[in-house]
Design a protein around this motif. Structure first.
Motif, mmCIF file in Angstrom:
data_model
loop_
_atom_site.group_PDB
_atom_site.id
_atom_site.type_symbol
_atom_site.label_atom_id
_atom_site.label_comp_id
_atom_site.label_asym_id
_atom_site.label_seq_id
_atom_site.Cartn_x
_atom_site.Cartn_y
_atom_site.Cartn_z
ATOM 1 N N LYS A 1 10.311 -5.269 -12.595
ATOM 2 C CA LYS A 1 9.099 -4.442 -12.577
ATOM 3 C C LYS A 1 7.885 -5.216 -13.084
ATOM 4 O O LYS A 1 6.763 -4.988 -12.641
ATOM 5 N N SER A 2 8.109 -6.167 -13.961
ATOM 6 C CA SER A 2 7.015 -6.958 -14.526
ATOM 7 C C SER A 2 6.353 -7.866 -13.493
ATOM 8 O O SER A 2 5.248 -8.352 -13.725
ATOM 9 N N ARG A 3 6.991 -8.068 -12.349
ATOM 10 C CA ARG A 3 6.388 -8.888 -11.290
ATOM 11 C C ARG A 3 5.402 -8.102 -10.430
ATOM 12 O O ARG A 3 4.717 -8.681 -9.593
ATOM 13 N N LEU A 4 5.312 -6.793 -10.615
ATOM 14 C CA LEU A 4 4.389 -5.969 -9.836
ATOM 15 C C LEU A 4 3.130 -5.689 -10.639
ATOM 16 O O LEU A 4 3.202 -5.318 -11.810
ATOM 17 N N THR A 5 1.984 -5.855 -9.991
ATOM 18 C CA THR A 5 0.691 -5.592 -10.617
ATOM 19 C C THR A 5 -0.027 -4.513 -9.820
ATOM 20 O O THR A 5 -0.148 -4.629 -8.592
ATOM 21 N N LEU A 6 -0.502 -3.485 -10.513
ATOM 22 C CA LEU A 6 -1.282 -2.431 -9.851
ATOM 23 C C LEU A 6 -2.701 -2.936 -9.668
ATOM 24 O O LEU A 6 -3.413 -3.190 -10.632
ATOM 25 N N LEU A 7 -3.104 -3.129 -8.417
ATOM 26 C CA LEU A 7 -4.442 -3.642 -8.120
ATOM 27 C C LEU A 7 -5.474 -2.526 -8.020
ATOM 28 O O LEU A 7 -6.583 -2.651 -8.537
ATOM 29 N N ARG A 8 -5.135 -1.472 -7.301
ATOM 30 C CA ARG A 8 -6.059 -0.357 -7.087
ATOM 31 C C ARG A 8 -5.289 0.952 -7.122
ATOM 32 O O ARG A 8 -4.135 1.014 -6.744
ATOM 33 N N GLY A 9 -5.976 2.006 -7.579
ATOM 34 C CA GLY A 9 -5.420 3.338 -7.499
ATOM 35 C C GLY A 9 -4.776 3.869 -8.754
ATOM 36 O O GLY A 9 -3.880 4.702 -8.668
ATOM 37 N N ALA A 10 -5.224 3.429 -9.914
ATOM 38 C CA ALA A 10 -4.618 3.897 -11.169
ATOM 39 C C ALA A 10 -4.709 5.409 -11.304
ATOM 40 O O ALA A 10 -3.809 6.034 -11.867
ATOM 41 N N THR A 11 -5.765 6.027 -10.781
ATOM 42 C CA THR A 11 -5.927 7.479 -10.886
ATOM 43 C C THR A 11 -5.938 8.151 -9.519
ATOM 44 O O THR A 11 -6.358 9.288 -9.394
ATOM 45 N N GLY B 1 -0.282 7.622 -17.106
ATOM 46 C CA GLY B 1 0.315 6.496 -16.394
ATOM 47 C C GLY B 1 1.803 6.625 -16.118
ATOM 48 O O GLY B 1 2.438 5.673 -15.675
ATOM 49 N N LYS B 2 2.380 7.804 -16.370
ATOM 50 C CA LYS B 2 3.818 7.987 -16.154
ATOM 51 C C LYS B 2 4.193 7.852 -14.685
ATOM 52 O O LYS B 2 5.210 7.240 -14.348
ATOM 53 N N ALA B 3 3.388 8.414 -13.812
ATOM 54 C CA ALA B 3 3.684 8.325 -12.379
ATOM 55 C C ALA B 3 3.526 6.888 -11.888
ATOM 56 O O ALA B 3 4.326 6.417 -11.074
ATOM 57 N N HIS C 1 0.864 -1.179 0.000
ATOM 58 C CA HIS C 1 0.000 0.000 0.000
ATOM 59 C C HIS C 1 0.903 1.232 0.000
ATOM 60 O O HIS C 1 1.756 1.370 0.876
ATOM 61 N N LEU C 2 0.690 2.103 -0.990
ATOM 62 C CA LEU C 2 1.545 3.277 -1.138
ATOM 63 C C LEU C 2 0.730 4.554 -1.209
ATOM 64 O O LEU C 2 -0.344 4.579 -1.801
ATOM 65 N N LYS C 3 1.262 5.593 -0.623
ATOM 66 C CA LYS C 3 0.752 6.961 -0.771
ATOM 67 C C LYS C 3 1.761 7.656 -1.668
ATOM 68 O O LYS C 3 2.943 7.743 -1.326
ATOM 69 N N VAL C 4 1.317 8.129 -2.834
ATOM 70 C CA VAL C 4 2.224 8.633 -3.855
ATOM 71 C C VAL C 4 2.150 10.151 -3.977
ATOM 72 O O VAL C 4 1.066 10.730 -3.959
ATOM 73 N N THR C 5 3.313 10.767 -4.124
ATOM 74 C CA THR C 5 3.422 12.194 -4.410
ATOM 75 C C THR C 5 4.073 12.327 -5.786
ATOM 76 O O THR C 5 5.295 12.212 -5.905
ATOM 77 N N PRO C 6 3.256 12.545 -6.839
ATOM 78 C CA PRO C 6 3.836 12.726 -8.177
ATOM 79 C C PRO C 6 4.369 14.149 -8.337
ATOM 80 O O PRO C 6 3.973 15.060 -7.615
ATOM 81 N N GLY C 7 5.261 14.335 -9.288
ATOM 82 C CA GLY C 7 5.815 15.660 -9.542
ATOM 83 C C GLY C 7 6.718 16.161 -8.437
ATOM 84 O O GLY C 7 6.923 17.368 -8.285
ATOM 85 N N ALA C 8 7.296 15.242 -7.666
ATOM 86 C CA ALA C 8 8.188 15.624 -6.570
ATOM 87 C C ALA C 8 9.547 16.054 -7.116
ATOM 88 O O ALA C 8 9.858 15.834 -8.271
ATOM 89 N N ARG C 9 10.341 16.659 -6.263
ATOM 90 C CA ARG C 9 11.678 17.099 -6.671
ATOM 91 C C ARG C 9 12.676 15.953 -6.708
ATOM 92 O O ARG C 9 13.729 16.061 -7.317
ATOM 93 N N ARG C 10 12.357 14.875 -5.990
ATOM 94 C CA ARG C 10 13.289 13.748 -5.913
ATOM 95 C C ARG C 10 12.514 12.434 -5.946
ATOM 96 O O ARG C 10 11.319 12.401 -5.668
ATOM 97 N N GLN C 11 13.208 11.375 -6.293
ATOM 98 C CA GLN C 11 12.623 10.040 -6.261
ATOM 99 C C GLN C 11 12.983 9.433 -4.915
ATOM 100 O O GLN C 11 14.164 9.383 -4.557
ATOM 101 N N ALA C 12 11.998 8.970 -4.169
ATOM 102 C CA ALA C 12 12.276 8.364 -2.871
ATOM 103 C C ALA C 12 11.149 7.421 -2.492
ATOM 104 O O ALA C 12 10.001 7.611 -2.889
#
Length: 84
Positions: A65-75, A47-49, A17-28
């Motif tokens: 990366k191909s082993r990860l599947t996005l289940l929920r939260g595409a938008t 879908g870039k983010a 479960h992730l909380k995402v901040t797109p457009g950030a100054r750094r990748q973390a």
């Protein structure tokens, strides 16, 4: 964070479960309570983010990366990925 830093969490079938901040100054990627917090520089369009988050999580887990599947939260900023 070095590649595979969280390899012990790479269990098939586990959901992240992730909380995402797109457009950030750094990748973390950091642990936040029972989930994770991801900061990606990619814009939240076409879908870039989502792709950037998947790449960041895969690097931290030391898996493809191909082993990860996005289940929920595409938008949404709240996302759930499953490791297959």
């Amino acid at each position: 964070m070095k590649r595979g830093a969280w390899a012990e969490l790479a269990v098939t079938g586990r959901e992240f479960h992730l909380k995402v901040t797109p457009g950030a100054r750094r990748q973390a990627l950091e642990q936040a309570g029972e989930g994770f917090r991801a900061h990606v520089t990619a814009a939240p369009e076409d879908g870039k983010a989502n792709a950037a988050v998947a790449e960041l999580l895969a690097q931290a887990l030391g898996v493809a990366k191909s082993r990860l599947t996005l289940l929920r939260g595409a938008t949404s900023r709240d996302k759930v990925f499953r490791l297959d």
